[in-house]
Design a protein around this motif. Structure first.
Motif, PDB file in Angstrom:
ATOM      1  N   HIS A 278       0.853  -1.182   0.000  1.00 28.78           N
ATOM      2  CA  HIS A 278       0.000   0.000   0.000  1.00 28.78           C
ATOM      3  C   HIS A 278       0.885   1.227   0.000  1.00 28.78           C
ATOM      4  CE1 HIS A 278      -4.139  -1.544   1.074  1.00 28.78           C
ATOM      5  NE2 HIS A 278      -3.390  -2.629   1.022  1.00 28.78           N
ATOM      6  N   ARG A 279       0.502   2.231  -0.746  1.00 30.76           N
ATOM      7  CA  ARG A 279       1.281   3.462  -0.772  1.00 30.76           C
ATOM      8  C   ARG A 279       1.017   4.279   0.478  1.00 30.76           C
ATOM      9  NH1 ARG A 279       0.458   5.373  -7.074  1.00 30.76           N
ATOM     10  NH2 ARG A 279       1.369   3.510  -8.019  1.00 30.76           N
TER      11      ARG A 279
ATOM     12  N   ILE B 194      -3.873   3.082   0.799  1.00 29.78           N
ATOM     13  CA  ILE B 194      -3.978   3.432  -0.618  1.00 29.78           C
ATOM     14  C   ILE B 194      -3.488   2.236  -1.432  1.00 29.78           C
ATOM     15  CG2 ILE B 194      -3.342   5.075  -2.407  1.00 29.78           C
ATOM     16  CD1 ILE B 194      -2.662   7.067  -0.194  1.00 29.78           C
ATOM     17  N   PRO B 195      -4.388   1.384  -1.907  1.00 28.63           N
ATOM     18  CA  PRO B 195      -3.964   0.170  -2.600  1.00 28.63           C
ATOM     19  C   PRO B 195      -3.419   0.439  -3.994  1.00 28.63           C
ATOM     20  CG  PRO B 195      -6.344   0.360  -2.656  1.00 28.63           C
ATOM     21  CD  PRO B 195      -5.845   1.492  -1.790  1.00 28.63           C
ATOM     22  N   ASN B 196      -2.584  -0.454  -4.445  1.00 26.21           N
ATOM     23  CA  ASN B 196      -2.086  -0.411  -5.814  1.00 26.21           C
ATOM     24  C   ASN B 196      -3.246  -0.708  -6.761  1.00 26.21           C
ATOM     25  OD1 ASN B 196      -1.064  -1.629  -8.347  1.00 26.21           O
ATOM     26  ND2 ASN B 196       0.940  -1.301  -7.406  1.00 26.21           N
ATOM     27  N   PRO B 197      -3.541   0.167  -7.733  1.00 26.18           N
ATOM     28  CA  PRO B 197      -4.697  -0.045  -8.623  1.00 26.18           C
ATOM     29  C   PRO B 197      -4.641  -1.371  -9.381  1.00 26.18           C
ATOM     30  CG  PRO B 197      -3.856   2.186  -8.845  1.00 26.18           C
ATOM     31  CD  PRO B 197      -2.864   1.443  -8.015  1.00 26.18           C
ATOM     32  N   PHE B 198      -3.456  -1.778  -9.817  1.00 24.62           N
ATOM     33  CA  PHE B 198      -3.323  -3.037 -10.559  1.00 24.62           C
ATOM     34  C   PHE B 198      -3.665  -4.221  -9.667  1.00 24.62           C
ATOM     35  CE2 PHE B 198      -0.582  -6.615 -11.889  1.00 24.62           C
ATOM     36  CZ  PHE B 198      -1.179  -6.872 -13.109  1.00 24.62           C
TER      37      PHE B 198
ATOM     38  N   TRP C 104      -5.498  -4.092  -6.953  1.00 24.03           N
ATOM     39  CA  TRP C 104      -6.929  -3.981  -6.643  1.00 24.03           C
ATOM     40  C   TRP C 104      -7.749  -4.639  -7.744  1.00 24.03           C
ATOM     41  CZ3 TRP C 104     -11.142  -1.937  -9.108  1.00 24.03           C
ATOM     42  CH2 TRP C 104     -12.292  -1.743  -8.344  1.00 24.03           C
ATOM     43  N   PHE C 105      -7.388  -4.401  -9.014  1.00 20.64           N
ATOM     44  CA  PHE C 105      -8.125  -4.973 -10.137  1.00 20.64           C
ATOM     45  C   PHE C 105      -7.984  -6.498 -10.168  1.00 20.64           C
ATOM     46  CE2 PHE C 105      -8.180  -6.319 -14.640  1.00 20.64           C
ATOM     47  CZ  PHE C 105      -9.492  -5.974 -14.955  1.00 20.64           C
ATOM     48  N   ARG C 106      -6.778  -6.992  -9.917  1.00 21.59           N
ATOM     49  CA  ARG C 106      -6.555  -8.436  -9.945  1.00 21.59           C
ATOM     50  C   ARG C 106      -7.351  -9.161  -8.864  1.00 21.59           C
ATOM     51  NH1 ARG C 106      -0.387 -10.044 -10.303  1.00 21.59           N
ATOM     52  NH2 ARG C 106      -1.380 -12.092 -10.462  1.00 21.59           N
TER      53      ARG C 106
ATOM     54  N   ARG D 249     -10.161  -8.241  -7.658  1.00 24.24           N
ATOM     55  CA  ARG D 249     -11.574  -8.238  -8.080  1.00 24.24           C
ATOM     56  C   ARG D 249     -11.846  -9.366  -9.069  1.00 24.24           C
ATOM     57  NH1 ARG D 249     -10.653  -5.143  -4.029  1.00 24.24           N
ATOM     58  NH2 ARG D 249     -12.560  -4.120  -3.318  1.00 24.24           N
TER      59      ARG D 249
ATOM     60  N   THR E  28      -7.520  -5.008   5.376  1.00 23.20           N
ATOM     61  CA  THR E  28      -7.558  -5.134   3.922  1.00 23.20           C
ATOM     62  C   THR E  28      -7.276  -6.581   3.524  1.00 23.20           C
ATOM     63  OG1 THR E  28      -6.617  -4.295   1.842  1.00 23.20           O
ATOM     64  CG2 THR E  28      -5.104  -4.572   3.666  1.00 23.20           C
TER      65      THR E  28
END
Length: 239
Positions: free
Chosen positions: A31-32, A63-67, A69-71, A73, A153
Motif C-alpha cells: 500500500h502506498r 492506498i492500494p495499488n490499482p493493478f 486492486w483490479f486483480r 476483483r 484489507t
C-alpha cells in the motif's frame, strides 16, 4: 459471539494439490503511504472540536495499488461465478474482522481450547507453544478489541483443487490495530506510538501493531459453508 461464517472445515491435504492461483504476497500487501510510514499504511492524527471538548483520534488510510486492486476483483468474480454466487467480499471482511478480534482475545488470555472450530487443529498447538512463552505484556498486545482495529484489507487470494476434486479458497487478511500494552520501545519493530485522547481525559499512549490472518473454506458441493483460520501472525509477537 463469532458469526457462524467462521467455523471449521476439513483442512486442505498437504499433498495432491493440482492447482493454485495466488497473488504474490509481497505485491498484494503493498500500500502506498504518504505521512507516517508504518508497514503498508498511512497513519495521521486528526483533530476536531465542539463547544464542550476537544477530541483527538488516529485516522488510518490505506492506498492500494490499482493493478493489485483490479486483480483481486477478478478472483472475487471467479469465486462468485464458480464457487458461491452469493459471495461478498464486504461481508467476508466484516466477518473476518469479528473473527480476528475474537481469536486474538482468546490468544491473549491463552484460552487455546476455545480455538477449536475456529483455528486449524495443527495450528492451535503451535500457537499454544508460542503464546505460552511470551511475557505478559506481549500476550496482552495480541488482543485487538473491535474499536481498536484501525484498518483492514484483503491480500493474497488462492484457489485450490485436490486429487479428489475438492475445491478450496483461501483469503489472507491484514489488520492494523492499537494496543495500550506496555511494550519496550525496541521489542516490536515497525511500530509507532500515538497519544490518543478521548473527550477531556488524559492522552493515552497506544502502539500501532499489525496482524495477518489467513482464512480457508472448502467449496465442494454438500460441504458446510464454514471458514477456518490457517495462518496467524502478529507483528514480531507471533511470526
Amino acid at each position: 459471539m463469532v458469526p457462524v461464517l467462521f467455523r471449521c472445515f476439513s483442512r486442505l491435504p498437504s499433498s495432491g494439490v493440482l492447482a493454485r492461483f495466488a497473488l504474490a504476497r509481497n505485491l498484494v500487501l503493498g500500500h502506498r503511504c504518504c505521512l507516517v510510514r508504518t508497514g503498508n499504511l498511512r497513519a495521521e492524527r486528526s483533530y476536531s472540536s465542539d463547544r464542550n471538548r476537544n477530541q483527538q483520534k488516529v485516522v488510518v488510510v490505506g492506498i492500494p495499488n490499482p493493478f493489485i486492486w483490479f486483480r483481486t476483483r477478478i478472483y472475487y468474480f471467479l469465486i462468485r461465478t464458480y464457487f458461491d454466487k452469493e459471495f461478498s467480499i464486504e461481508e467476508f471482511m466484516e466477518g473476518a474482522k469479528q473473527a480476528f478480534s475474537h481469536v486474538s482475545n482468546l490468544l491473549s488470555r491463552c484460552r487455546f481450547e476455545d480455538l477449536d472450530g475456529l483455528v486449524a487443529k495443527d495450528l492451535i498447538g503451535k500457537l499454544e507453544e508460542k503464546c505460552s512463552a511470551l511475557p505478559s505484556d506481549h500476550q496482552e498486545a495480541l488482543s485487538a478489541e473491535p474499536d481498536q482495529i484501525m484498518y483492514s484489507t484483503p491480500g493474497d487470494v488462492g484457489i485450490f483443487y485436490d486429487d479428489d476434486g475438492r475445491k478450496f479458497v483461501s483469503i489472507l487478511m491484514r489488520f492494523w490495530y492499537l494496543t495500550s500494552a506496555r511494550l519496550p520501545d525496541d521489542s516490536v519493530e515497525g511500530t509507532r506510538l500515538f497519544k490518543v485522547a478521548i473527550g477531556d481525559g488524559e492522552p493515552e499512549t497506544k502502539r500501532l501493531l499489525t496482524a495477518i490472518y489467513e482464512f480457508q473454506r472448502e467449496f465442494t458441493k454438500g460441504v458446510p459453508p464454514d471458514w477456518t483460520i490457517t495462518r496467524i501472525e502478529h507483528s514480531k509477537l507471533l511470526d
